[in-house]
Write a protein that holds these residues in place. Sequence first.
Motif, short mmCIF file in Angstrom:
data_model
loop_
_atom_site.label_atom_id
_atom_site.label_comp_id
_atom_site.label_asym_id
_atom_site.label_seq_id
_atom_site.Cartn_x
_atom_site.Cartn_y
_atom_site.Cartn_z
N CYS A 46 37.08 1.44 -1.49
CA CYS A 46 36.78 1.96 -2.83
C CYS A 46 36.22 3.39 -2.81
O CYS A 46 35.94 3.95 -3.85
CB CYS A 46 35.80 1.03 -3.55
SG CYS A 46 34.15 1.02 -2.84
N LEU A 47 36.03 3.94 -1.63
CA LEU A 47 35.55 5.31 -1.42
C LEU A 47 34.12 5.56 -1.93
O LEU A 47 33.72 6.70 -2.12
CB LEU A 47 36.51 6.33 -2.03
CG LEU A 47 37.95 6.26 -1.52
CD1 LEU A 47 38.82 7.27 -2.26
CD2 LEU A 47 38.00 6.51 -0.03
N THR A 48 33.34 4.51 -2.13
CA THR A 48 31.94 4.63 -2.51
C THR A 48 31.13 4.98 -1.26
O THR A 48 31.44 4.52 -0.17
CB THR A 48 31.42 3.30 -3.09
OG1 THR A 48 32.24 2.94 -4.19
CG2 THR A 48 29.98 3.41 -3.53
N GLY A 49 30.10 5.78 -1.43
CA GLY A 49 29.24 6.12 -0.30
C GLY A 49 28.42 4.91 0.15
O GLY A 49 27.78 4.26 -0.65
N ILE A 50 28.50 4.62 1.45
CA ILE A 50 27.73 3.50 2.02
C ILE A 50 27.03 3.98 3.29
O ILE A 50 27.40 4.99 3.87
CB ILE A 50 28.63 2.28 2.34
CG1 ILE A 50 29.73 2.66 3.34
CG2 ILE A 50 29.22 1.69 1.09
CD1 ILE A 50 30.55 1.49 3.84
N GLN B 170 25.64 2.23 8.96
CA GLN B 170 25.43 0.98 9.69
C GLN B 170 25.76 -0.25 8.86
O GLN B 170 25.62 -1.38 9.33
CB GLN B 170 23.99 0.91 10.17
CG GLN B 170 23.64 2.03 11.14
CD GLN B 170 22.18 2.02 11.52
OE1 GLN B 170 21.37 1.29 10.95
NE2 GLN B 170 21.83 2.83 12.50
N ALA B 171 26.24 -0.07 7.63
CA ALA B 171 26.54 -1.20 6.75
C ALA B 171 27.76 -1.97 7.26
O ALA B 171 28.69 -1.41 7.82
CB ALA B 171 26.81 -0.71 5.34
N THR B 172 27.72 -3.30 7.05
CA THR B 172 28.86 -4.14 7.42
C THR B 172 29.62 -4.62 6.19
O THR B 172 30.67 -5.23 6.30
CB THR B 172 28.38 -5.38 8.21
OG1 THR B 172 27.42 -6.09 7.43
CG2 THR B 172 27.75 -4.96 9.53
N ARG B 173 29.06 -4.35 4.99
CA ARG B 173 29.69 -4.74 3.74
C ARG B 173 29.40 -3.66 2.70
O ARG B 173 28.31 -3.15 2.60
CB ARG B 173 29.16 -6.09 3.27
CG ARG B 173 30.03 -6.78 2.25
CD ARG B 173 29.53 -8.18 1.96
NE ARG B 173 29.93 -9.20 2.91
CZ ARG B 173 31.12 -9.79 2.95
NH1 ARG B 173 32.04 -9.43 2.09
NH2 ARG B 173 31.39 -10.72 3.82
N CYS B 174 30.41 -3.32 1.90
CA CYS B 174 30.26 -2.31 0.86
C CYS B 174 29.48 -2.92 -0.31
O CYS B 174 29.83 -3.99 -0.79
CB CYS B 174 31.63 -1.82 0.39
SG CYS B 174 31.54 -0.68 -1.01
N PRO B 175 28.44 -2.25 -0.80
CA PRO B 175 27.67 -2.79 -1.92
C PRO B 175 28.44 -2.74 -3.24
O PRO B 175 28.10 -3.47 -4.17
CB PRO B 175 26.43 -1.91 -1.99
CG PRO B 175 26.81 -0.64 -1.31
CD PRO B 175 27.86 -1.00 -0.30
N SER B 176 29.48 -1.92 -3.34
CA SER B 176 30.22 -1.80 -4.59
C SER B 176 31.35 -2.80 -4.69
O SER B 176 31.49 -3.53 -5.67
CB SER B 176 30.77 -0.39 -4.76
OG SER B 176 29.71 0.53 -4.86
N CYS B 177 32.21 -2.81 -3.66
CA CYS B 177 33.39 -3.68 -3.74
C CYS B 177 33.26 -4.92 -2.86
O CYS B 177 34.16 -5.75 -2.83
CB CYS B 177 34.65 -2.90 -3.38
SG CYS B 177 34.76 -2.41 -1.64
N THR B 178 32.19 -5.04 -2.12
CA THR B 178 31.85 -6.17 -1.23
C THR B 178 32.87 -6.39 -0.12
O THR B 178 32.93 -7.47 0.48
CB THR B 178 31.64 -7.49 -2.01
OG1 THR B 178 32.86 -7.91 -2.59
CG2 THR B 178 30.57 -7.32 -3.09
N SER B 179 33.66 -5.39 0.21
CA SER B 179 34.61 -5.50 1.32
C SER B 179 33.84 -5.41 2.63
O SER B 179 32.86 -4.71 2.75
CB SER B 179 35.63 -4.37 1.26
OG SER B 179 36.37 -4.42 0.06
#
Length: 134
Positions: free
Chosen positions: A111-115, A118-127
């Motif tokens: 989704c090209l949201t800034g994360i 070290q994140a393992t899941r995107c907070p916006s699209c939960t991928s």
Amino acid sequence: MEGFKKFLLQGNLVQLAVAVVIGAVFANLITAFTEGFITPLIGIFGGVPTFSDLYFEINGSRFLYGAFIDALVSFLLTAAILYFFVVMPIGTLLERFARAEEASTRSCPFCLTGIDKQATRCPSCTSEVQPETV
């Protein structure tokens, strides 16, 4: 009266008042620095000129253009001091902070949201994403 009291105690008005007071004190500081250090440095190379006595008259009216020249020179010196000793250093400092902050994030490939890197899941699209090793 309640509305007027609310207006006076509003955050923006208080911040503006503080900014004006700090600005006035800062202007005095810059003026003292200019008169105490910069003007004598300029005087080393050719003397400190004073233009305040320069004027011309037309029909008995005196035009004090020397006072304008003094104010213009003072303004230019103050602007230069502010730029080189305040604006440039703060700009460089803010740029360093921005680079450090920018380096800790990446874009989600879905989704090209800034994360966070070290994140393992995107907070916006939960991928699910692979964490980047630092």
